[in-house]
Design a protein around this motif. Sequence first.
Motif, mmCIF file in Angstrom:
data_model
loop_
_atom_site.group_PDB
_atom_site.id
_atom_site.type_symbol
_atom_site.label_atom_id
_atom_site.label_comp_id
_atom_site.label_asym_id
_atom_site.label_seq_id
_atom_site.Cartn_x
_atom_site.Cartn_y
_atom_site.Cartn_z
ATOM 1 N N GLY A 1 0.928 -1.297 -0.059
ATOM 2 C CA GLY A 1 0.290 -0.108 -0.229
ATOM 3 C C GLY A 1 1.024 1.423 0.118
ATOM 4 N N VAL A 2 2.173 1.239 0.603
ATOM 5 C CA VAL A 2 2.912 2.183 0.636
ATOM 6 C C VAL A 2 4.422 1.871 0.578
ATOM 7 C CG1 VAL A 2 1.387 3.610 2.451
ATOM 8 C CG2 VAL A 2 3.099 2.240 3.305
ATOM 9 N N GLY A 3 5.381 2.815 0.400
ATOM 10 C CA GLY A 3 6.632 2.529 0.202
ATOM 11 C C GLY A 3 7.028 1.897 -1.400
ATOM 12 N N ARG A 4 8.248 1.585 -1.434
ATOM 13 C CA ARG A 4 8.740 0.892 -2.661
ATOM 14 C C ARG A 4 8.190 -0.561 -2.958
ATOM 15 N NH1 ARG A 4 15.314 -0.104 -3.311
ATOM 16 N NH2 ARG A 4 15.046 -0.903 -5.618
ATOM 17 N N PRO A 5 7.606 -0.579 -4.470
ATOM 18 C CA PRO A 5 7.082 -1.743 -4.557
ATOM 19 C C PRO A 5 7.833 -2.958 -4.534
ATOM 20 C CG PRO A 5 6.782 -0.019 -6.238
ATOM 21 C CD PRO A 5 7.687 0.599 -5.341
ATOM 22 N N ALA A 6 7.444 -4.057 -4.013
ATOM 23 C CA ALA A 6 8.238 -5.231 -3.545
ATOM 24 C C ALA A 6 9.023 -5.676 -5.204
ATOM 25 C CB ALA A 6 7.363 -6.391 -2.982
ATOM 26 N N ARG A 7 9.936 -6.277 -4.851
ATOM 27 C CA ARG A 7 10.748 -6.852 -6.189
ATOM 28 C C ARG A 7 10.604 -8.209 -6.171
ATOM 29 N NH1 ARG A 7 16.956 -5.501 -6.230
ATOM 30 N NH2 ARG A 7 16.306 -3.532 -5.581
ATOM 31 N N TYR A 8 10.425 -8.968 -5.086
ATOM 32 C CA TYR A 8 10.393 -10.627 -5.126
ATOM 33 C C TYR A 8 8.894 -11.042 -4.376
ATOM 34 C CZ TYR A 8 15.304 -9.826 -6.113
ATOM 35 O OH TYR A 8 16.516 -9.376 -6.586
ATOM 36 N N CYS A 9 8.349 -12.076 -4.466
ATOM 37 C CA CYS A 9 7.320 -12.440 -4.119
ATOM 38 C C CYS A 9 7.503 -12.897 -2.786
ATOM 39 C CB CYS A 9 6.748 -13.608 -4.994
ATOM 40 S SG CYS A 9 7.696 -15.012 -5.044
ATOM 41 N N SER A 10 8.649 -13.404 -2.180
ATOM 42 C CA SER A 10 8.823 -14.005 -1.061
ATOM 43 C C SER A 10 10.330 -13.724 -0.479
ATOM 44 C CB SER A 10 8.712 -15.374 -0.946
ATOM 45 O OG SER A 10 9.294 -16.124 -1.746
ATOM 46 N N PRO A 11 10.411 -13.949 0.803
ATOM 47 C CA PRO A 11 11.951 -13.875 1.263
ATOM 48 C C PRO A 11 12.844 -15.026 0.586
ATOM 49 C CG PRO A 11 10.203 -13.514 3.140
ATOM 50 C CD PRO A 11 9.580 -13.843 1.971
ATOM 51 N N ALA A 12 12.110 -15.958 0.371
ATOM 52 C CA ALA A 12 13.031 -17.211 -0.076
ATOM 53 C C ALA A 12 13.386 -16.687 -1.426
ATOM 54 C CB ALA A 12 12.146 -18.449 -0.230
ATOM 55 N N CYS A 13 12.492 -16.111 -2.536
ATOM 56 C CA CYS A 13 13.215 -15.710 -3.776
ATOM 57 C C CYS A 13 14.136 -14.514 -3.606
ATOM 58 C CB CYS A 13 11.987 -15.359 -4.617
ATOM 59 S SG CYS A 13 10.952 -16.569 -5.359
ATOM 60 N N ARG A 14 14.055 -13.678 -2.612
ATOM 61 C CA ARG A 14 15.134 -12.557 -2.429
ATOM 62 C C ARG A 14 16.357 -13.348 -2.227
ATOM 63 N NH1 ARG A 14 13.152 -10.428 1.728
ATOM 64 N NH2 ARG A 14 11.797 -8.625 0.584
ATOM 65 N N THR A 15 16.261 -14.338 -1.324
ATOM 66 C CA THR A 15 17.610 -15.133 -1.117
ATOM 67 C C THR A 15 17.994 -15.681 -2.266
ATOM 68 O OG1 THR A 15 16.929 -15.576 1.204
ATOM 69 C CG2 THR A 15 18.688 -16.865 0.420
ATOM 70 N N ARG A 16 17.346 -16.395 -2.880
ATOM 71 C CA ARG A 16 17.773 -16.987 -4.255
ATOM 72 C C ARG A 16 18.427 -16.056 -5.228
ATOM 73 N NH1 ARG A 16 12.208 -20.568 -4.566
ATOM 74 N NH2 ARG A 16 12.923 -21.802 -2.974
ATOM 75 N N ALA A 17 17.609 -14.599 -5.434
ATOM 76 C CA ALA A 17 18.178 -13.870 -6.074
ATOM 77 C C ALA A 17 19.730 -13.454 -5.872
ATOM 78 C CB ALA A 17 17.392 -12.733 -6.312
ATOM 79 N N TRP A 18 19.788 -13.168 -4.525
ATOM 80 C CA TRP A 18 21.259 -12.843 -3.942
ATOM 81 C C TRP A 18 22.271 -13.720 -4.322
ATOM 82 C CZ3 TRP A 18 24.628 -14.484 -0.712
ATOM 83 C CH2 TRP A 18 25.701 -13.735 -0.101
ATOM 84 N N ARG A 19 21.711 -15.162 -4.128
ATOM 85 C CA ARG A 19 23.021 -15.839 -4.558
ATOM 86 C C ARG A 19 23.527 -15.833 -5.979
ATOM 87 N NH1 ARG A 19 19.543 -20.400 -1.311
ATOM 88 N NH2 ARG A 19 20.374 -20.165 0.780
ATOM 89 N N GLN A 20 22.520 -15.803 -6.921
ATOM 90 C CA GLN A 20 22.846 -15.485 -8.148
ATOM 91 C C GLN A 20 23.754 -14.315 -8.581
ATOM 92 O OE1 GLN A 20 19.230 -15.926 -10.449
ATOM 93 N NE2 GLN A 20 18.519 -17.664 -9.235
ATOM 94 N N ARG A 21 23.826 -13.504 -7.586
ATOM 95 C CA ARG A 21 24.613 -12.000 -7.836
ATOM 96 C C ARG A 21 26.125 -12.548 -7.713
ATOM 97 N NH1 ARG A 21 21.381 -7.915 -4.249
ATOM 98 N NH2 ARG A 21 19.157 -8.103 -5.150
ATOM 99 N N PRO A 22 26.921 -11.822 -8.513
ATOM 100 C CA PRO A 22 28.469 -12.027 -8.169
ATOM 101 C C PRO A 22 28.867 -11.351 -6.920
ATOM 102 C CG PRO A 22 28.210 -10.935 -10.610
ATOM 103 C CD PRO A 22 26.915 -11.083 -9.745
ATOM 104 N N ARG A 23 29.536 -12.365 -6.126
ATOM 105 C CA ARG A 23 29.955 -11.716 -4.688
ATOM 106 C C ARG A 23 31.375 -10.674 -4.867
ATOM 107 N NH1 ARG A 23 28.704 -16.529 -0.509
ATOM 108 N NH2 ARG A 23 26.686 -17.101 -1.452
ATOM 109 N N HIS A 24 31.581 -9.698 -4.251
ATOM 110 C CA HIS A 24 32.552 -9.046 -4.244
ATOM 111 C C HIS A 24 32.855 -8.669 -2.805
ATOM 112 C CE1 HIS A 24 32.201 -8.158 -8.396
ATOM 113 N NE2 HIS A 24 30.683 -7.984 -8.181
ATOM 114 N N ARG A 25 32.363 -9.123 -1.587
ATOM 115 C CA ARG A 25 32.513 -8.843 -0.340
ATOM 116 C C ARG A 25 34.031 -9.555 0.033
ATOM 117 N NH1 ARG A 25 29.276 -5.728 2.730
ATOM 118 N NH2 ARG A 25 27.293 -5.267 1.577
ATOM 119 N N ASP A 26 34.804 -9.037 0.871
ATOM 120 C CA ASP A 26 35.723 -9.858 1.406
ATOM 121 C C ASP A 26 35.473 -10.220 3.020
ATOM 122 O OD1 ASP A 26 36.336 -7.741 2.861
ATOM 123 O OD2 ASP A 26 38.000 -7.096 1.668
#
Length: 256
Positions: A219-244
Amino acid sequence: MPRKRGQAAWLSQILSEWARAPVTVAWEAEGVGRGDWWVRWSDGLTVEAMRAHARSHGVYLRPLDVTALRFARDYSPRAWALALLSLAETQSEITDWHELLGVAESWLDDADQPDDAGADDEHVAHLVAVAGGREAAMARAVFSARPQRLAVTQVRDEPVCPVCGGPVPRAGAGRPARYCSPACRTRAWRRRSARAIGETKTRDESRCPVCGASVPRAGVGRPARYCSPACRTRAWRQRPRHRDDSDTTRPDAGAS
């Protein structure tokens, strides 16, 4: 430039009163004669909300061009602690503190008022104090306190499809399969192809870019990008990692 600085100061006052938080609008030089006007704040409203409010006053801010402003929201140690504690309780499939930190950053980028999430204030304050306010140290502390992490790690030793999260059948010989089915292999190829030609469909407002399911509209704020927290986690895993692995603070959120 002096007139623009005056308009920038006025815009800073307008945004601060509206957001109920300190907002700065300042010129940041990147060389001789080069630079940008940056709008910066901590926690509070999303970038989209702040940009829309600034543009609604554009006609009164000339010669300052509000369409050329750059926006950057940073996150306080409290916001990081709230995100990490919340995700540690709900995301049982996270396997290490690096992943927890990355998913928390993604959650913060999507959250409106990320420092107002419900949590035990005493627990949050203790975590911030123990980790010295450093998000990497907080992520390690939160993950190490999860009693189920060993069991989760053992389950995740089995190969998992990076597209749908389902189990991947083990081959008797040859190279191990990466995807659970030809359909998932095709979906992964299409995503790589879309990124290569610059087609960014991952921000679709109505369909989840991971599983294709419909995404509920907030109803307010930024529109959600993923349908669930599980999909947000899977999307993050597919990104290249640059943290040390070092205990460093998060880079400036507005750096390009």
